[in-house]
Design a protein around this motif. Structure first.
Motif, PDB file in Angstrom:
ATOM      1  N   TYR A 183      53.222  83.665  81.908  1.00 20.50           N
ATOM      2  CA  TYR A 183      52.252  83.072  81.887  1.00 20.50           C
ATOM      3  C   TYR A 183      51.645  83.037  80.362  1.00 20.50           C
ATOM      4  CZ  TYR A 183      51.909  84.007  86.320  1.00 20.50           C
ATOM      5  OH  TYR A 183      52.262  83.884  88.503  1.00 20.50           O
ATOM      6  N   VAL A 184      51.491  81.469  80.156  1.00 23.11           N
ATOM      7  CA  VAL A 184      50.333  81.945  78.574  1.00 23.11           C
ATOM      8  C   VAL A 184      48.521  81.891  79.138  1.00 23.11           C
ATOM      9  CG1 VAL A 184      49.512  80.080  76.500  1.00 23.11           C
ATOM     10  CG2 VAL A 184      51.426  79.454  77.903  1.00 23.11           C
ATOM     11  N   VAL A 185      48.805  82.917  78.426  1.00 21.62           N
ATOM     12  CA  VAL A 185      47.479  83.766  79.039  1.00 21.62           C
ATOM     13  C   VAL A 185      46.425  84.687  77.959  1.00 21.62           C
ATOM     14  CG1 VAL A 185      48.321  85.643  78.385  1.00 21.62           C
ATOM     15  CG2 VAL A 185      45.919  85.970  79.609  1.00 21.62           C
ATOM     16  N   ALA A 186      44.565  83.789  77.755  1.00 22.48           N
ATOM     17  CA  ALA A 186      44.011  84.284  76.702  1.00 22.48           C
ATOM     18  C   ALA A 186      42.882  84.971  77.146  1.00 22.48           C
ATOM     19  CB  ALA A 186      43.170  83.160  76.405  1.00 22.48           C
ATOM     20  N   GLY A 187      42.721  86.419  76.657  1.00 22.40           N
ATOM     21  CA  GLY A 187      40.860  86.832  76.777  1.00 22.40           C
ATOM     22  C   GLY A 187      40.338  86.253  76.074  1.00 22.40           C
ATOM     23  N   VAL A 188      38.885  87.201  77.185  1.00 22.15           N
ATOM     24  CA  VAL A 188      37.857  86.190  77.196  1.00 22.15           C
ATOM     25  C   VAL A 188      36.529  87.592  76.914  1.00 22.15           C
ATOM     26  CG1 VAL A 188      35.295  84.961  77.930  1.00 22.15           C
ATOM     27  CG2 VAL A 188      37.734  83.706  76.885  1.00 22.15           C
ATOM     28  N   LYS A 189      36.179  87.531  75.882  1.00 23.93           N
ATOM     29  CA  LYS A 189      34.741  88.848  76.159  1.00 23.93           C
ATOM     30  C   LYS A 189      33.813  88.041  76.239  1.00 23.93           C
ATOM     31  CE  LYS A 189      32.810  92.934  76.900  1.00 23.93           C
ATOM     32  NZ  LYS A 189      32.996  93.898  75.025  1.00 23.93           N
ATOM     33  N   ALA A 190      32.648  87.692  77.552  1.00 21.45           N
ATOM     34  CA  ALA A 190      32.158  86.819  78.374  1.00 21.45           C
ATOM     35  C   ALA A 190      30.427  87.604  78.371  1.00 21.45           C
ATOM     36  CB  ALA A 190      31.917  86.516  79.311  1.00 21.45           C
ATOM     37  N   THR A 191      30.190  88.644  78.343  1.00 20.97           N
ATOM     38  CA  THR A 191      28.766  88.978  77.588  1.00 20.97           C
ATOM     39  C   THR A 191      29.067  90.700  76.890  1.00 20.97           C
ATOM     40  OG1 THR A 191      28.851  90.483  79.816  1.00 20.97           O
ATOM     41  CG2 THR A 191      28.269  88.240  79.930  1.00 20.97           C
ATOM     42  N   GLY A 192      28.208  90.982  76.308  1.00 22.22           N
ATOM     43  CA  GLY A 192      28.111  93.089  75.653  1.00 22.22           C
ATOM     44  C   GLY A 192      27.400  92.631  74.181  1.00 22.22           C
ATOM     45  N   THR A 193      27.640  93.422  73.478  1.00 21.16           N
ATOM     46  CA  THR A 193      26.946  93.610  72.370  1.00 21.16           C
ATOM     47  C   THR A 193      28.123  93.039  71.114  1.00 21.16           C
ATOM     48  OG1 THR A 193      25.451  95.148  72.742  1.00 21.16           O
ATOM     49  CG2 THR A 193      25.944  94.903  70.546  1.00 21.16           C
ATOM     50  N   GLY A 194      28.522  92.874  69.921  1.00 25.96           N
ATOM     51  CA  GLY A 194      29.119  92.051  69.484  1.00 25.96           C
ATOM     52  C   GLY A 194      29.752  92.879  68.242  1.00 25.96           C
ATOM     53  N   ALA A 195      31.130  93.672  68.868  1.00 26.79           N
ATOM     54  CA  ALA A 195      31.786  94.345  68.195  1.00 26.79           C
ATOM     55  C   ALA A 195      33.531  93.594  67.932  1.00 26.79           C
ATOM     56  CB  ALA A 195      32.002  95.296  68.817  1.00 26.79           C
ATOM     57  N   PHE A 196      34.456  93.708  67.457  1.00 36.11           N
ATOM     58  CA  PHE A 196      35.572  93.940  67.204  1.00 36.11           C
ATOM     59  C   PHE A 196      36.820  94.485  68.337  1.00 36.11           C
ATOM     60  CE2 PHE A 196      36.502  96.325  63.095  1.00 36.11           C
ATOM     61  CZ  PHE A 196      37.111  96.708  63.384  1.00 36.11           C
ATOM     62  N   ASP A 211      35.258  85.173  72.419  1.00 33.63           N
ATOM     63  CA  ASP A 211      34.092  86.539  72.772  1.00 33.63           C
ATOM     64  C   ASP A 211      32.643  85.054  72.851  1.00 33.63           C
ATOM     65  OD1 ASP A 211      33.449  87.504  70.172  1.00 33.63           O
ATOM     66  OD2 ASP A 211      33.486  88.783  70.475  1.00 33.63           O
ATOM     67  N   PHE A 212      31.597  86.646  73.043  1.00 35.54           N
ATOM     68  CA  PHE A 212      30.624  85.399  73.098  1.00 35.54           C
ATOM     69  C   PHE A 212      30.183  85.130  71.719  1.00 35.54           C
ATOM     70  CE2 PHE A 212      30.298  89.757  73.740  1.00 35.54           C
ATOM     71  CZ  PHE A 212      29.689  90.790  73.225  1.00 35.54           C
ATOM     72  N   THR A 213      30.244  86.062  70.878  1.00 40.52           N
ATOM     73  CA  THR A 213      29.980  85.530  68.826  1.00 40.52           C
ATOM     74  C   THR A 213      30.365  84.023  68.852  1.00 40.52           C
ATOM     75  OG1 THR A 213      31.760  86.643  67.885  1.00 40.52           O
ATOM     76  CG2 THR A 213      29.801  87.541  68.423  1.00 40.52           C
ATOM     77  N   ASP A 214      30.834  83.798  69.674  1.00 38.60           N
ATOM     78  CA  ASP A 214      32.433  82.532  69.095  1.00 38.60           C
ATOM     79  C   ASP A 214      31.069  81.445  70.145  1.00 38.60           C
ATOM     80  OD1 ASP A 214      34.814  82.705  67.826  1.00 38.60           O
ATOM     81  OD2 ASP A 214      35.311  84.148  69.838  1.00 38.60           O
ATOM     82  N   VAL A 215      30.668  82.108  70.011  1.00 37.98           N
ATOM     83  CA  VAL A 215      29.377  80.514  71.004  1.00 37.98           C
ATOM     84  C   VAL A 215      28.630  81.155  71.060  1.00 37.98           C
ATOM     85  CG1 VAL A 215      30.668  79.609  73.005  1.00 37.98           C
ATOM     86  CG2 VAL A 215      29.622  82.330  73.452  1.00 37.98           C
ATOM     87  N   GLY A 216      27.869  81.376  69.467  1.00 37.73           N
ATOM     88  CA  GLY A 216      26.282  82.135  69.425  1.00 37.73           C
ATOM     89  C   GLY A 216      25.717  82.657  69.876  1.00 37.73           C
ATOM     90  N   MET A 217      25.999  83.666  70.200  1.00 38.11           N
ATOM     91  CA  MET A 217      25.738  85.248  71.048  1.00 38.11           C
ATOM     92  C   MET A 217      25.792  86.636  69.866  1.00 38.11           C
ATOM     93  SD  MET A 217      24.699  84.284  74.873  1.00 38.11           S
ATOM     94  CE  MET A 217      26.434  83.491  74.840  1.00 38.11           C
ATOM     95  N   ALA A 218      25.006  86.755  69.275  1.00 37.15           N
ATOM     96  CA  ALA A 218      25.961  88.626  68.775  1.00 37.15           C
ATOM     97  C   ALA A 218      25.307  89.611  70.083  1.00 37.15           C
ATOM     98  CB  ALA A 218      24.485  88.921  67.873  1.00 37.15           C
ATOM     99  N   THR A 219      24.486  89.191  70.526  1.00 38.54           N
ATOM    100  CA  THR A 219      25.013  89.939  72.326  1.00 38.54           C
ATOM    101  C   THR A 219      24.582  89.063  72.729  1.00 38.54           C
ATOM    102  OG1 THR A 219      22.390  90.904  72.151  1.00 38.54           O
ATOM    103  CG2 THR A 219      23.827  91.520  70.683  1.00 38.54           C
TER     104      THR A 219
END
Length: 354
Positions: A183-196, A211-219
């Protein structure tokens, strides 16, 4: 608050920029504001490290760790934090010194801490960054373009009983197994505190990450559910636009955390999930988590996480939940994917790579 000197934009050129700021265009910095009473979550702030405490390193935007020294200049995001094993913190600047509340680059005021925590690293705020129009710069200004929900890609959610229950390993292992299964797969972290850490874990397993930092939320703590839902829609749709057939979405913290509970109770995110993998530290947490999901008319297709590391604990969890207990090695297996995940897929079988 007294400023010892006036910062200059040139200071930002040589400062350490944290992971939470990774999408920001650094050349946009024109000046600084010390109107701290109006500061809000996501605002960018230049700080000087005053005292080294719990966080002795900063996760940089370049996705490496940098040792911190007193006197270092760092660009961080103001933000709230919810971490039962670490800090409860608020996105406020109400003193001459504030706190580093997360190593990924979140600053604020620690309101409560786990008894085993050292005092936080202390920061001297030098100014909120201002942009070309004189406005305070915020990570939301650098978000991915908003997209409507994608209804065709398969979305598998990974939830957990608590912090440190093994969610990240379960999510990245599932993504790795999906890739091995064709499968062609991607990972998303949708909530939390910004960290790598979560971001890198997905990519180490072969799944491009967002992750959520990509949509403008540091946390995401204390963010309105509507904003988290819109971010989720954009992250999943962006992954699909980039070719993903399956998106593995990790949700931070435990099922009783504020936004996680709201997501599970009634949200577009809940309604969009095609399956749930639940991570638990032990058999009791596995049973309790499954009962909570059942109360919400949900359920998981399998249990993973720390409980899967112990044959005895895994046997207990399997007995009391009646669910398969999948270790990370199990999740890597195309056979496991075929048995437990493929039946959840939205895409037709002929679209799967040979």
């Amino acid at each position: 608050m007294n400023q010892i000197f006036h910062p200059t934009p040139a200071m930002c050129t040589f400062a350490k920029w944290a992971f939470t700021t990774r999408r920001v265009t650094r050349t946009d910095v024109r000046g600084f504001s010390t109107h701290y009473s109006a500061a809000k979550a996501g605002d960018l702030i230049l700080c000087e490290i005053a005292e080294i405490g719990h966080h002795k390193k900063i996760q940089l935007a370049e996705r490496r760790v940098s040792t911190s020294y007193p006197g270092d200049h760092v660009v961080l995001c103001l933000g709230d934090r919810y971490a039962p094993d670490q800090f409860l913190a608020s996105a406020v600047i109400d003193d001459d010194l504030i706190d580093l509340v997360a190593g990924g680059g979140v600053a604020g005021r620690v309101d409560a801490a786990h008894l085993r925590m050292d005092d936080p690293t202390r920061l001297r705020p030098l100014g909120l960054l201002t942009g070309p129009r004189g406005q305070v710069m915020n990570v939301a200004d650098y978000s991915l373009p908003a997209l409507p929900a994608n209804e065709y890609v398969t979305v598998i959610g990974v939830f957990g009983a608590s912090m440190n229950s093994g969610k990240t390993t379960a999510a990245s292992s599932l993504a790795h197994g999906l890739g091995r299964a064709g499968y062609v797969v991607a990972g998303v972290k949708a909530t939390g505190t910004g960290a790598f850490g979560d971001f890198n874990s997905f990519e180490d397993g072969g799944a491009p990450a967002l992750d959520f930092t990509d949509v403008g939320m540091a946390t995401t703590f204390r963010m309105p559910l509507e904003r988290i839902e819109a971010g989720f829609d954009t992250l999943v749709a962006t992954a699909a636009e980039r070719g993903a057939q399956v998106v593995v979405v990790e949700i931070a913290d435990g099922v009783f955390q504020q936004e996680t509970r709201a997501i599970l109770t009634s949200s577009r995110i809940r309604d969009r999930l095609d399956g749930i993998l639940f991570a638990a530290p032990d058999a009791l947490s596995a049973l309790g988590g499954e009962k909570v999901l059942n109360m919400m008319n949900l359920g998981s297709f399998a249990i993973s996480g720390m409980v899967s590391c112990s044959p005895l604990a895994a046997a207990e969890a399997a007995e009391v939940t009646g669910l398969p207990i999948l270790s990370r090695e199990d999740l890597w297996s195309p056979e496991t994917i075929a048995t437990h995940v493929a039946p959840l897929m939205r895409l037709p079988q002929e679209d799967v790579a040979a």
